[in-house]
Design an enzyme around this catalytic site. Structure first.
Site, PDB file in Angstrom:
ATOM      1  CE  LYS B  56      -4.362  -1.472   0.403  1.00  0.00           C
ATOM      2  NZ  LYS B  56      -5.471  -0.991  -0.434  1.00  0.00           N
ATOM      3  CB  SER B 305      -0.415  -8.206  -0.620  1.00  0.00           C
ATOM      4  OG  SER B 305      -1.187  -9.008   0.247  1.00  0.00           O
TER       5      SER B 305
END
Lengths: 322, 322
Positions: B56, B305
């Site tokens: 992110k 991720s």
């Protein structure tokens, strides 16, 4: 008094070449958040990312690859409930020889499965040092194999030292190197490696509850701690003779840490660095957090020794909060 | 019908240059044991080792650094209980501008502490989507800041794609790339990156319990899943419009996985790779384990991720055994 044959820096360099095709050159990692907490820059050598999950593979691999053909053909044997078991099994598999591992019957299922997956034969025994040694002796009478001691062995020490050697190749300006000390294979190897960087002082770190290395260095001879209870299961062992002789020459000091500091340091590494590290591997950071960095230590190399831990029994509960 | 301005491969390359001084070029890792279980070679792109613990940061950093001076001066705002909150706070700190993060009052203490540590202002609200949006709207009336959406934003998508871009620079011969899909920022960015490697097919992976991406692609329009319950907290969001438009063009298929497969895959990564990965980050491996590799996929790139998980509430108990 026995004259010990101690490994040299040359043995270390030879070990590095010998194991290079098989061992990982592990990465080093850092954390701004942890640096801020400690008040120094730390590079962690990530031996939890080594094959079989710990630095132990370096020493086992060097020992197995050093054997002459006749000794190798007879196979290898050891007793271990910990990381040396898997490491020796994998090293033997790589050389294509037989390994027999004597494990206590209460060894963790995960570790038993790992040794089995590497194709080694397992002999179970009662969970005492006497039972382990008796079982090895009995098996040796049946079929003489080469004993590869987990730490009190020059080839093993030389192999373990290759981790620090790699770190020093990338960071020649470290003020100190710090490694956990149980039997002393890693710390003695690290001390030998630091001989290539004279400005780098070497420290050991061990649980206060298993402070045999600290006491032994102070006394000038090995003092065992009787059945130490510490969460750092890799550091319960007493220092070996070869290891002690090297530590006396090259180790600046041993820092001891509380059990709470070990758990806190381990949790910090998991949370901040996203690395699974076992309690023993967190002991150097625990020492830096509990004592602060040694005087003048601005750039620190710490050996994050292994990552083999049972995920079903982590040392914190839902009541804790970071 | 609104005409969407979609990011291009050029935007991706510009994002890569823009964030390079601040974002980590994360390492890739592999595991022989996991390869053997899946029956293919997998390289994992370790975005759990990215700053703020997840990919992110790439998108938030690209968005914040893309702002013109006037918009930047007004500060940025978003609502998020998850990884985007910390990522935007850190990106704003780096640019030296104000960030205001609307967080639900039941957000985890660890995540609140992280956002605070990056110097952002936090506004708490009730734990519903409506309350979050209303709170942002109210704050915008008081003081107009630039909204940085967590995924439905071309600058964010371009930033997220830089992870796959880096992986493809090192492995140009991947048969497939697989990424988790929640809002679709990472998957859309990955799909754009794969445009540089035409032989590489792109797959998404999502929980069966939150299979809005799969349904939406099948229907040809976005279909939301009402309040999905999955352990993969990063993947509960519904696919965004920009994200969906890119996925329709460039994504081969979406693989859905059971909750049990997510937990098993996560545990495998912890045990075998010694990496702390959050449930969402384990979803691609879960898909490969549950479905087997897609036809012809021998070399696979998987985006791991993120690694932000509350260590006090791990999804296994002492009753489980690997």
């Amino acid at each position: 008094m026995t004259v010990l044959k101690l490994p040299t820096r040359r043995d270390l360099r030879e070990a590095a070449s010998r194991i290079a095709p098989y061992a990982h050159r592990t990465p080093h990692m850092s954390s701004r958040a942890i640096d801020a907490l400690v008040g120094a820059e730390i590079v962690f050598k990530c031996e939890n990312l080594q094959r079989a999950g710990a630095f132990k593979f370096r020493g086992a691999c060097n020992a197995v690859l050093s054997l002459d053909e006749a000794s190798a053909t007879r196979g290898v044997i050891t007793h271990s409930s910990g990381n040396h078991a898997g490491a020796l099994a994998l090293a033997a598999q790589i050389r294509g020889i037989e390994a027999c591992i004597v494990m206590p019957e209460d060894a963790s299922r995960v570790k038993i499965a790992a040794v089995r997956a590497y194709g080694a034969r397992i002999e179970f025994c009662a969970s005492t040092q006497a039972a382990r040694e008796a079982t090895v002796a009995r098996l040796q009478q049946e079929h003489p194999r080469t004993l590869v001691h987990p730490y009190d062995d020059p080839r093993v020490i030389a192999g373990q030292g290759t981790a620090a050697l790699e770190l020093l190749q990338e960071f020649s300006d470290l003020d100190i190197l710090i490694a956990p000390v149980g039997g002393g294979g890693l710390l003695a190897g690290t001390a030998l490696a630091a001989g290539t960087a004279p400005a780098t002082a070497v420290y050991g770190a061990e649980p206060l509850a298993a402070d045999d290395a600290k006491r032994s260095l102070a006394a000038g001879h090995i003092i065992a701690v009787d059945r130490p209870t510490t969460i750092a299961d890799g550091l319960r062992t007493c220092v070996g003779e070869h290891n002690f002789a090297i530590m006396r020459q090259h180790v600046r000091d041993i820092l001891t840490v509380s059990e709470a500091a070990i758990v806190a340091a381990m949790r910090l590494i998991w949370e901040r660095m996203k690395l699974v590290v076992e309690p023993s591997g967190a002991v150097p950071l625990a020492a830096l957090l509990e004592h602060g960095p040694p005087p003048g230590a601005k750039r620190i190399g710490a050996i994050l020794s292994g990552g083999n831990i049972d995920l079903n029994s982590l040392p914190w509960s839902a009541a804790d909060e970071a």
